[in-house]
Design a protein around this motif. Structure first.
Motif, PDB file in Angstrom:
ATOM      1  N   SER E  54       0.879  -1.180   0.000  1.00 43.31           N
ATOM      2  CA  SER E  54       0.000   0.000   0.000  1.00 43.31           C
ATOM      3  C   SER E  54       0.910   1.222   0.000  1.00 43.31           C
ATOM      4  CB  SER E  54      -0.913   0.036   1.234  1.00 43.31           C
ATOM      5  OG  SER E  54      -0.235   0.582   2.347  1.00 43.31           O
ATOM      6  N   ARG E  55       0.307   2.385  -0.141  1.00 45.97           N
ATOM      7  CA  ARG E  55       1.060   3.639  -0.046  1.00 45.97           C
ATOM      8  C   ARG E  55       0.659   4.411   1.215  1.00 45.97           C
ATOM      9  NH1 ARG E  55       3.603   4.642  -5.399  1.00 45.97           N
ATOM     10  NH2 ARG E  55       2.969   2.862  -6.655  1.00 45.97           N
ATOM     11  N   GLY E  56       0.110   3.684   2.218  1.00 51.21           N
ATOM     12  CA  GLY E  56      -0.189   4.328   3.499  1.00 51.21           C
ATOM     13  C   GLY E  56      -1.324   5.326   3.419  1.00 51.21           C
ATOM     14  N   GLU E  57      -2.264   5.105   2.510  1.00 54.30           N
ATOM     15  CA  GLU E  57      -3.277   6.133   2.234  1.00 54.30           C
ATOM     16  C   GLU E  57      -4.305   6.287   3.355  1.00 54.30           C
ATOM     17  OE1 GLU E  57      -2.454   3.533   0.367  1.00 54.30           O
ATOM     18  OE2 GLU E  57      -4.224   2.371  -0.169  1.00 54.30           O
ATOM     19  N   ALA E  58      -4.331   5.371   4.327  1.00 51.29           N
ATOM     20  CA  ALA E  58      -5.280   5.521   5.453  1.00 51.29           C
ATOM     21  C   ALA E  58      -4.651   6.208   6.660  1.00 51.29           C
ATOM     22  CB  ALA E  58      -5.826   4.154   5.874  1.00 51.29           C
ATOM     23  N   ALA E  59      -3.398   6.550   6.573  1.00 51.81           N
ATOM     24  CA  ALA E  59      -2.707   7.086   7.751  1.00 51.81           C
ATOM     25  C   ALA E  59      -3.166   8.496   8.065  1.00 51.81           C
ATOM     26  CB  ALA E  59      -1.204   7.051   7.524  1.00 51.81           C
ATOM     27  N   THR E  60      -2.928   8.867   9.288  1.00 48.06           N
ATOM     28  CA  THR E  60      -3.276  10.207   9.740  1.00 48.06           C
ATOM     29  C   THR E  60      -2.367  11.253   9.098  1.00 48.06           C
ATOM     30  OG1 THR E  60      -3.919   9.191  11.824  1.00 48.06           O
ATOM     31  CG2 THR E  60      -3.629  11.584  11.840  1.00 48.06           C
ATOM     32  N   GLN E  61      -1.125  10.893   8.922  1.00 51.42           N
ATOM     33  CA  GLN E  61      -0.117  11.835   8.445  1.00 51.42           C
ATOM     34  C   GLN E  61       0.451  11.379   7.110  1.00 51.42           C
ATOM     35  OE1 GLN E  61       0.832  14.469  10.272  1.00 51.42           O
ATOM     36  NE2 GLN E  61       0.426  13.981  12.417  1.00 51.42           N
ATOM     37  N   GLY E  89      -5.449  -2.096  -0.598  1.00 59.21           N
ATOM     38  CA  GLY E  89      -5.274  -0.739  -0.099  1.00 59.21           C
ATOM     39  C   GLY E  89      -5.089  -0.737   1.406  1.00 59.21           C
ATOM     40  N   ASP E  90      -4.539   0.356   1.910  1.00 56.58           N
ATOM     41  CA  ASP E  90      -4.196   0.519   3.326  1.00 56.58           C
ATOM     42  C   ASP E  90      -5.440   0.388   4.199  1.00 56.58           C
ATOM     43  OD1 ASP E  90      -3.128   1.244   5.768  1.00 56.58           O
ATOM     44  OD2 ASP E  90      -2.740   3.328   5.182  1.00 56.58           O
ATOM     45  N   ALA E  91      -5.322  -0.401   5.256  1.00 59.35           N
ATOM     46  CA  ALA E  91      -6.395  -0.636   6.243  1.00 59.35           C
ATOM     47  C   ALA E  91      -7.562  -1.403   5.633  1.00 59.35           C
ATOM     48  CB  ALA E  91      -6.880   0.667   6.874  1.00 59.35           C
ATOM     49  N   ARG E  92      -7.353  -2.034   4.502  1.00 58.45           N
ATOM     50  CA  ARG E  92      -8.417  -2.758   3.809  1.00 58.45           C
ATOM     51  C   ARG E  92      -7.963  -4.153   3.384  1.00 58.45           C
ATOM     52  NH1 ARG E  92     -12.041   1.398   2.284  1.00 58.45           N
ATOM     53  NH2 ARG E  92     -11.086   3.381   2.830  1.00 58.45           N
ATOM     54  N   LEU E  93      -6.791  -4.573   3.817  1.00 54.61           N
ATOM     55  CA  LEU E  93      -6.253  -5.838   3.320  1.00 54.61           C
ATOM     56  C   LEU E  93      -7.089  -7.011   3.834  1.00 54.61           C
ATOM     57  CD1 LEU E  93      -3.963  -7.134   1.673  1.00 54.61           C
ATOM     58  CD2 LEU E  93      -2.659  -7.301   3.789  1.00 54.61           C
ATOM     59  N   GLU E  94      -7.418  -7.928   2.942  1.00 46.12           N
ATOM     60  CA  GLU E  94      -8.132  -9.148   3.319  1.00 46.12           C
ATOM     61  C   GLU E  94      -7.308 -10.359   2.893  1.00 46.12           C
ATOM     62  OE1 GLU E  94     -12.120  -8.897   1.763  1.00 46.12           O
ATOM     63  OE2 GLU E  94     -12.646  -7.297   3.180  1.00 46.12           O
ATOM     64  N   VAL E  95      -7.574 -11.476   3.541  1.00 40.68           N
ATOM     65  CA  VAL E  95      -6.870 -12.717   3.212  1.00 40.68           C
ATOM     66  C   VAL E  95      -7.618 -13.391   2.071  1.00 40.68           C
ATOM     67  CG1 VAL E  95      -6.092 -14.949   4.086  1.00 40.68           C
ATOM     68  CG2 VAL E  95      -6.019 -12.944   5.565  1.00 40.68           C
ATOM     69  N   ARG E  96      -7.169 -13.121   0.879  1.00 42.61           N
ATOM     70  CA  ARG E  96      -7.796 -13.682  -0.326  1.00 42.61           C
ATOM     71  C   ARG E  96      -6.764 -14.535  -1.056  1.00 42.61           C
ATOM     72  NH1 ARG E  96     -11.931 -10.025  -2.421  1.00 42.61           N
ATOM     73  NH2 ARG E  96     -12.139  -8.247  -1.009  1.00 42.61           N
ATOM     74  N   SER E  97      -7.243 -15.595  -1.659  1.00 42.13           N
ATOM     75  CA  SER E  97      -6.294 -16.465  -2.355  1.00 42.13           C
ATOM     76  C   SER E  97      -5.693 -15.775  -3.578  1.00 42.13           C
ATOM     77  CB  SER E  97      -6.964 -17.789  -2.732  1.00 42.13           C
ATOM     78  OG  SER E  97      -8.128 -17.553  -3.456  1.00 42.13           O
ATOM     79  N   ALA E  98      -6.440 -14.853  -4.189  1.00 37.72           N
ATOM     80  CA  ALA E  98      -5.866 -14.144  -5.338  1.00 37.72           C
ATOM     81  C   ALA E  98      -4.647 -13.323  -4.910  1.00 37.72           C
ATOM     82  CB  ALA E  98      -6.921 -13.224  -5.966  1.00 37.72           C
ATOM     83  N   HIS E  99      -4.679 -12.766  -3.704  1.00 34.71           N
ATOM     84  CA  HIS E  99      -3.513 -12.020  -3.220  1.00 34.71           C
ATOM     85  C   HIS E  99      -2.321 -12.952  -3.017  1.00 34.71           C
ATOM     86  CE1 HIS E  99      -6.186  -8.777  -2.864  1.00 34.71           C
ATOM     87  NE2 HIS E  99      -6.393  -8.740  -1.568  1.00 34.71           N
ATOM     88  N   ALA E 100      -2.573 -14.107  -2.417  1.00 40.51           N
ATOM     89  CA  ALA E 100      -1.465 -15.037  -2.185  1.00 40.51           C
ATOM     90  C   ALA E 100      -0.843 -15.458  -3.511  1.00 40.51           C
ATOM     91  CB  ALA E 100      -1.954 -16.257  -1.393  1.00 40.51           C
ATOM     92  N   ILE E 101      -1.666 -15.654  -4.505  1.00 42.44           N
ATOM     93  CA  ILE E 101      -1.133 -16.043  -5.821  1.00 42.44           C
ATOM     94  C   ILE E 101      -0.304 -14.903  -6.404  1.00 42.44           C
ATOM     95  CG2 ILE E 101      -1.820 -16.589  -8.197  1.00 42.44           C
ATOM     96  CD1 ILE E 101      -4.181 -18.213  -6.957  1.00 42.44           C
ATOM     97  N   LYS E 102      -0.785 -13.679  -6.239  1.00 43.54           N
ATOM     98  CA  LYS E 102      -0.018 -12.532  -6.738  1.00 43.54           C
ATOM     99  C   LYS E 102       1.348 -12.448  -6.038  1.00 43.54           C
ATOM    100  CE  LYS E 102      -1.761  -8.279  -8.045  1.00 43.54           C
ATOM    101  NZ  LYS E 102      -2.433  -6.965  -7.849  1.00 43.54           N
TER     102      LYS E 102
END
Lengths: 251, 251, 251, 251, 251, 251
Positions: E54-61, E89-102
């Protein structure tokens, strides 16, 4: 923030503050493991009594006489009273029921609310975990009416037993700690001075830095300057959340 | 000690008592798992808000409309307000980041001091542990400034997150609980009444007996009549032992 | 369901039922921790022998003579035989190899199939966990041919060692229990009577309620009236699922 | 002891033997993880049904068609019936509530006494632990009356859920296993043949040796030839010690 | 020891040093959690590649653009290459098999010897533990021949997966760590500079102090200046004790 | 691959290879638990010294004289020297500080780099875990300057303490092992021969098969022929990943 004079507890402790009783296997264990907590309590007006079970006679550095004097100075800096008892000697402590009964006698005399003892983690100086076991057992025996050696004092039930850790490795996994805030400058100064009073143990070692670093790390978790973790032997009983403090999670 | 009228929180909560926010997966989870704690806090003047994430539509007994009415009556008996939110539905809850963000929005609106959620033990109704995970994550997300969906409310840091257990099996090993005393007759009566309000769930079951038996067992440990265990997500931070309550060890 | 007469095991135990041997640190530990299991086995025709390692001489209430008489009455109510052996005395038990050898001698004489001992959890009366350790070691020593003190009896391998818990806190995390159903009215009555036989210990205490409450809670898990958890020392070996009973998960 | 013909369960299973239902993520998981247990149960006259959730299409070796044929042959050798269901596909399984509901439908159709599923240890093929979670949840959902997709079959409560481990690393710490004796020559031969039926997976690998070595090691613990460990999801409920088998401790 | 220029790995890495591949959920996670280890390896001539999810887009700063630039500067200071990949995306990561494959595709391209990922402890930023799970799964999928999306690269087996902890709380209990010595002045300076490069995150926070304090504490355990703990996913395989380093136990 | 002649360590051990010191409670414990590791180290030129704390006088089979002779032959086959010390005798070992001091004296004389001791798991022969505790404590006492009985030898800090497991049950959960590759034919032959040298213990038992089966199982995990797991007492300290070996995960 230099501190050269012992802390002075308020002359008349509030009656609701039952004394704090702290056991250590060697001179310096209490100061390094939880000295800041002791300083905080005496500053808040609670009496604190320290009980040491050896004079450090197996250590590489320092004679028993030096260790005794250092412990006395450190206790004074923390605002606590100090007592030595004889068990098996430094690096020789065994888990014997006679020792637990002896410690139960100390508890009956001191009648503490809170008791502190070294944590039960085995992989540290062998005297530490064994003393922790003995103190845990002693807090039970102090309640039992039929132990002959204890009959001269009335039975006593403590309020709570907490364990302190002399090093990071001695912090037990599997017990959720409470973090005691020791950030107030007077507390931190008294704690540092009490650790430094163990001159013989600090020669060529960095125990004081070790403990302050550890307390700083726990303090950052807790959102305060420095904090010391204590590990409850039993669940805390609360009347309401007004007593619950707050949780440590800054990062 | 019958209780037929809802508890009335004192009209003006003391300003230092930030609200209590409690999440439940189904109508009745909160009442069965920690209803006595809610009753105790509202009686002490703290506002309590309950959030339910389904209407129990997968259950064997009771229609969604019945369950909703039962939950409303139970909340009133506990002196709490109640809100339903839509996630995936009963027996269908999944751990999705959109859900955590939605719950973080609830937290930002309610601005609680203490949050309660179902424990993370997996071997119970699958919605329970998953809601616990979502609430834990939501308490973090509520602090982050950059989550787009949350920007309408200011960021909020809670004081502490505790988990409650809907059954004995859901009490997590490896976390030292705090035991909340719920023995006062008015609290116990309000709790019992709130559990009994879930008429559809108590037909032919003994959930109320299960919970009172469990609380009696924990109460005997704690030296009080009845107690409910809560499991802190993070170490408690204490200023001194004056806040530490006492330990539970009667036997 | 009052029970005033001792249970009578069937006169000729089936040969396949090797005796049950139960060790307790104090008079009343066996009855409070697993008395219902003993009653169930003797009622099913299995011989049961209880071995007590002190006469409770450190307790607040009850003289050794009273405690002895209470234990004898309780054993009779459970349909079991009773024996006292001398180790270190109440509140003085230590983990010594001579004790384990002595207990191994008891095992060689009794030749049990199942052995019961107090659980190994440390945070209870210190004699309990230590006796559990000694019994565990004794079950091994009973198999070894070369221990001089044991040569008068042939070596013996037990079938299984289970631990019982005297209180909820003594139930070990990390061992999956088996739950023994003790709901039959005759079993429950015998168990209750045996606990009540310890008159000196029940004065002003609620131990009987504590145990029945705990057993009711485990019973509700198991879908029966009352159940007692036992904790196996080693994996169970099964020939097929026909032996596996069923799982406890009612809620 | 060659075995070339499928085992033949006795034509009329005793009515007290509810079927065995076994879930596997890939063709060969059941055979490698617990095939000997399946063979033992069918030989004892219990019906066994295997459910596979992929055709191994992500594997390095073997086409889905080959894997399907191998699984069919292996099931026949074990005396079991076989069914494939579609979830997300090999190496793509996710924990979705729709999957748990689908598996609950299988349970309602099969109405098993015992269910077997892969263990919940995470550090193995990711499909294994996820299927274990889904099956655990499905055994609960099968009991709930209000899940719309399940209404065509009556609700069903299983007797017990056990987990099997596909490798040594997948054996969970923290659950006391039961060891199933699979030493009878006919059982061992059927198990070995069923593993060898997965010809595509055994090319250049030593899976069969791995499993027989593991079962030999557990067998030596148990005092038998070969044994397979299973891990109960919930405590076993026993009426008496007559059901308790014996403990595994040979060394 | 200021460090303003990026570290320069030796131009021709020794062929036996397979690259180091490090995954982070947000810009700064790698630097704060294990930046010193990366600096040490590149200084020793090993190539290191960092992958941010991610690019830290959910961060406060900090804006995503600022975070990207900070990460690029930090990677250069550590002597590593850097790549961003898109998951949820930041603060939205889920455990999906498509991510593991990527992620498995990234592993097949980079062909690392050692892989580092955030620890699996749940009670931290929710993206951290989830990325740890995804990387663990990806290291398996990278070995499987039949995953369609991965067919363009040859299968790859890594040497070892280690987890790093972004904070003290994220250090997993139950895994014995290895402590990597990062005390060399050049390594410590590069690490500090890389942490400080995250200017937006250090405003009003003390992350750099937190990490240096933690590393100092682990360093004192290890008898060196500073050390970073890493947690192996699988047992280390050693040919002899000549590879075993030494144990950390200074206090 | 028969082996009838003792292994010959290279005459001049490289100076960087500090000796290996291995403690066993009984003749055969070292050979069965970690004999392959000893053989591998002596073959690599490291001196190995074995210390036995009894002559097996409580065993069912074998006289002390026979056991002594078997141990001497086994040590020779492993290329190690051998010494007997007197503690409490077989099946009588207790955790006494005098024993730990005596073992610390052995450590000061031998000045080892690596020390091996039986694992701390309690549920095995009681002497095993107790000796493990005593050795752990002894490695600390060997460092302390003030123990009177130890003053004739200079203080010594070992490099690392590892535990070995005499059986599968003695492998501790909660410590990540390192797997030592013992697959080289000469090592495997020396190990097997050393185990077989304990003729009296192998009569009618299958200890040798037990150990080779266990090592084969660990070897398959590690991707080698046979491997022996060792359990570090403290974290390993590494300078870089070049020392990290690789991870064991073949299945």
């Amino acid at each position: 923030m230099p501190l050269t004079e012992p802390m002075k507890p308020t002359p008349n402790s509030p009656p609701e503050l039952a004394p704090l009783l702290v056991f250590g296997a060697h001179p310096d264990d209490i100061e390094f493991g939880c000295g800041g907590v002791v300083a905080g309590e005496t500053r808040a007006g609670r009496a604190a009594h320290l009980v040491l079970c050896s004079r450090g006679e197996a250590a590489t550095q320092g004679t028993p006489a030096e260790r005794t004097a250092e412990a006395q100075q450190a206790a004074a800096l923390l605002g606590a009273t100090l007592e030595f008892i004889e068990l098996d000697g430094d690096a020789r402590l065994e888990v014997r029921s006679a020792h637990a009964i002896k410690l139960a006698g100390v508890i009956r005399r001191a009648r503490p609310g809170i008791v502190l003892a070294p944590s039960l983690v085995d992989n540290q100086h062998p005297d530490h975990g064994r003393l922790g076991q003995l103190v845990r057992d002693a807090t039970r025996l102090a309640r039992y009416g039929g132990v002959a050696e204890l009959r001269e004092w009335p039975a006593h039930s403590i309020g709570q037993l907490f364990y302190y850790a002399v090093t990071l490795e001695a912090e037990p996994a599997g017990i959720t700690p409470v973090l005691l805030d020791v950030s107030a400058p007077e507390i931190l100064a008294a704690w540092t001075a009490a650790m430094e009073a163990h001159v013989s143990q600090n020669r060529g070692r960095n125990y004081v830095e070790l403990q302050l670093t550890r307390a700083r790390l726990h303090g950052m978790r807790a959102g305060v300057g420095h904090a010391i973790p204590l590990f409850p032997n039993d669940p805390l009983v609360l009347g309401s959340f007004a007593q619950a403090g707050r949780g440590a999670r800054r990062f």
